[in-house]
Design a protein around this motif. Structure first.
Motif, short mmCIF file in Angstrom:
data_model
loop_
_atom_site.label_atom_id
_atom_site.label_comp_id
_atom_site.label_asym_id
_atom_site.label_seq_id
_atom_site.Cartn_x
_atom_site.Cartn_y
_atom_site.Cartn_z
N ASP A 1 4.90 -21.24 5.17
CA ASP A 1 5.05 -21.69 3.85
C ASP A 1 4.90 -21.07 2.37
OD1 ASP A 1 2.30 -22.52 3.65
OD2 ASP A 1 2.35 -24.55 3.15
N GLN A 2 4.07 -19.72 2.37
CA GLN A 2 3.88 -18.14 1.84
C GLN A 2 5.00 -17.14 1.74
OE1 GLN A 2 -0.05 -17.21 1.00
NE2 GLN A 2 -0.86 -19.37 1.34
N PHE A 3 5.55 -17.34 0.71
CA PHE A 3 6.96 -16.70 1.03
C PHE A 3 6.90 -15.33 0.63
CE2 PHE A 3 9.64 -17.73 4.29
CZ PHE A 3 9.18 -19.35 3.95
N ASN A 4 6.66 -13.80 0.37
CA ASN A 4 6.64 -12.99 -0.31
C ASN A 4 8.12 -11.61 0.57
OD1 ASN A 4 3.52 -14.14 -0.16
ND2 ASN A 4 3.79 -12.78 -2.71
N ASN A 5 7.82 -10.75 -0.20
CA ASN A 5 8.43 -9.14 0.50
C ASN A 5 7.54 -8.76 -0.27
OD1 ASN A 5 8.91 -9.96 -2.55
ND2 ASN A 5 10.86 -8.32 -2.63
N PRO A 6 7.05 -8.44 1.44
CA PRO A 6 5.35 -7.02 0.75
C PRO A 6 6.14 -5.91 0.88
CG PRO A 6 5.72 -8.51 2.96
CD PRO A 6 7.08 -8.80 2.07
N THR A 7 5.76 -5.03 0.31
CA THR A 7 5.81 -3.26 -0.30
C THR A 7 4.60 -2.59 0.47
OG1 THR A 7 5.41 -4.93 -2.14
CG2 THR A 7 5.43 -2.54 -2.21
N TYR A 8 5.63 -1.59 1.33
CA TYR A 8 4.54 -0.79 1.30
C TYR A 8 4.10 -0.50 0.44
CZ TYR A 8 3.84 3.35 4.37
OH TYR A 8 3.68 4.65 5.64
N ALA A 9 2.81 0.65 0.25
CA ALA A 9 2.05 0.94 -0.60
C ALA A 9 2.60 3.15 -1.18
CB ALA A 9 0.81 1.00 -0.14
N ASN A 10 3.01 3.20 0.35
CA ASN A 10 3.37 4.67 -0.08
C ASN A 10 5.19 4.94 -1.38
OD1 ASN A 10 1.57 4.45 2.20
ND2 ASN A 10 2.21 6.75 2.64
N ASP A 11 5.65 3.46 -0.77
CA ASP A 11 6.95 3.56 -1.47
C ASP A 11 6.34 3.07 -3.17
OD1 ASP A 11 8.42 3.54 0.91
OD2 ASP A 11 8.34 1.77 0.88
N LEU A 12 5.61 2.25 -3.26
CA LEU A 12 5.12 1.06 -4.78
C LEU A 12 4.70 2.75 -5.29
CD1 LEU A 12 4.05 0.26 -6.72
CD2 LEU A 12 1.57 -0.73 -5.63
N ALA A 13 3.67 4.02 -4.22
CA ALA A 13 4.05 5.15 -5.53
C ALA A 13 4.73 6.13 -5.62
CB ALA A 13 2.55 6.08 -4.32
N ALA A 14 5.44 6.04 -4.74
CA ALA A 14 6.97 6.54 -4.87
C ALA A 14 7.53 6.59 -6.21
CB ALA A 14 7.84 6.94 -4.08
N CYS A 15 7.66 5.15 -6.58
CA CYS A 15 8.33 4.63 -7.27
C CYS A 15 7.44 4.67 -8.79
CB CYS A 15 7.84 2.65 -7.35
SG CYS A 15 8.74 1.61 -9.08
N ILE A 16 6.50 5.32 -8.82
CA ILE A 16 5.39 5.25 -9.83
C ILE A 16 5.74 6.79 -9.89
CG2 ILE A 16 2.86 5.49 -10.64
CD1 ILE A 16 2.41 2.22 -9.31
N LEU A 17 5.92 7.91 -9.21
CA LEU A 17 6.18 8.76 -9.48
C LEU A 17 7.40 8.79 -10.33
CD1 LEU A 17 6.03 11.89 -9.35
CD2 LEU A 17 6.66 11.96 -6.96
N ARG A 18 8.36 8.21 -9.66
CA ARG A 18 10.01 8.15 -10.16
C ARG A 18 9.35 7.30 -12.33
NH1 ARG A 18 14.94 8.16 -8.02
NH2 ARG A 18 13.48 9.17 -6.30
N ILE A 19 9.15 6.67 -12.48
CA ILE A 19 8.81 5.98 -13.75
C ILE A 19 8.23 7.25 -14.32
CG2 ILE A 19 7.05 4.70 -14.65
CD1 ILE A 19 7.87 2.15 -12.86
#
Ligand SMILES: NC(=O)c1ccc[n+]([C@@H]2O[C@H](COP(=O)([O-])OP(=O)(O)OC[C@H]3O[C@@H](n4cnc5c(N)ncnc54)[C@H](OP(=O)(O)O)[C@@H]3O)[C@@H](O)[C@H]2O)c1
Length: 304
Positions: A200-218
């Motif tokens: 009963d705990q819902f989230n959308n898990p995040t692959y750390a490498n994809d988060l890093a790629a997001c920050i690179l894009r930013i």
């Protein structure tokens, strides 16, 4: 601010020994001159040529000295006290690291005219109405969430140029291995131990490498403001554990569903948490990838 010999912008990464910090360094190493900053000695391997400094972010004099000496073009803060129940039990430490530490970085970033990219969490919300868009009114239920929300306010109020990225349930390989849900599940199942996992705990898990790629894009787009970044699949922890078992080849029968109220966690977890990612998709042009992709990539990550 450019590096003279290579003409690469300097990017300083606080939290370099952490899961996200390590991935950031790996992702950005070829594009920027990375200056890694960790709380103690360098504990991650790989990227051996990286310039590494020690700094406790609660030590304002040290943060000031380091930032003024290096004068990076961008500072990414991935340092935090991330133990959610630990924050509940040790509120003073939580505030000192997660709010005052960020204040120390933001203040100097403003003085040296450096952009600050800071990482926050869906725990700024109470979990009644997730997944949440960026402009939803925060209402944290945990002390960790309260402190992270306060850290956002500190960054915004510092008057430095900034981007804040909220994320949730980050997983990936780190060296030495870091505590994460995926690691806990694989450790327990590989030892053939039964685990109780909340459904009963819902989230959308995040692959750390994809988060890093997001920050690179930013950094590349010089984007500013508040962005959510998370994975494509919205599911509960029990379902996530089953996907992990399936992908890593362990028995799903060892995973037993339970309710949050039966777990007795110190910090009151948001139940319908998670983050909407349309803004990151549309404005940053990022693909929002799912769990199959992240777990598959994790399985293939053998080098580091
Ligand atoms: N992991 C998740 O599921 C998740 C979800 C949402 C948001 N986030 C956010 O993402 C960011 C990165 O988290 P992560 O998953 O990479 O966590 P992590 O693996 O726990 O890394 C955090 C790093 O911060 C360092 N740190 C702690 N106190 C410090 C201090 N006083 N001075 C300097 N460094 C200090 C830690 O070093 P020591 O261990 O040596 O103290 C650690 O290397 C954090 O802002 C977190 O709030 C994470």
């Amino acid at each position: 601010m450019m590096h003279d010999s290579q003409n690469k912008m300097k990017v300083m990464v606080f939290g370099a020994n952490g899961l996200v910090g390590q991935k950031l360094i790996k992702e950005m190493n070829s594009s920027y001159e990375i200056i890694a900053v960790g709380n103690g000695v360098k504990t991650f391997n790989g990227e051996k040529e990286i310039e590494y400094h020690q700094a406790d972010i609660t030590d304002s004099a040290r943060v000031n000295e380091l930032l003024r000496k290096i004068e990076p073009g961008v500072v990414v803060n991935a340092a935090a006290y991330t133990d959610v129940d630990g924050c509940e039990a040790n509120k003073e430490k939580c505030w000192k690291v997660n709010v005052e530490g960020v204040e120390n970085i933001a203040r100097v970033a403003r003085l040296i005219n450096t952009k600050l990219i800071h990482i926050s969490t869906d725990y700024v919300f109470d979990g009644k109405n997730g997944p949440y868009p960026e402009d939803y009114q925060p209402s944290p239920t945990t002390y960790y969430g309260k402190a992270k929300l306060a850290s956002e306010t500190v960054v915004i109020g510092s008057n430095t140029r900034y981007a804040i990225i909220r994320t949730n349930v980050v997983y990936g390989k780190a060296y030495p291995a870091k505590a994460s849900f995926v690691r806990w599940v694989t450790d327990e199942l590989s030892a053939e131990r039964r685990i109780n996992v909340v459904n009963d705990q819902f989230n959308n898990p995040t692959y750390a490498n994809d988060l890093a790629a997001c920050i690179l894009r930013i950094i590349q787009l010089d984007a500013e403001g508040l962005y959510n970044y998370a994975g494509a699949d919205y599911l509960n922890r029990f379902e996530f554990a089953q996907k992990i078992a399936e992908k890593f080849g362990y028995s799903p029968n060892l995973i037993l569903p339970i309710k949050t109220k039966d777990l007795g966690q110190l910090a009151k977890r948001p139940q319908n948490g998670g983050l909407k990612t349309e803004k990151a998709r549309d404005r940053l042009g990022l693909k929002i990838l799912g769990i199959n992709h992240g777990l598959e990539m994790m399985l293939q990550e053998t080098d580091r």
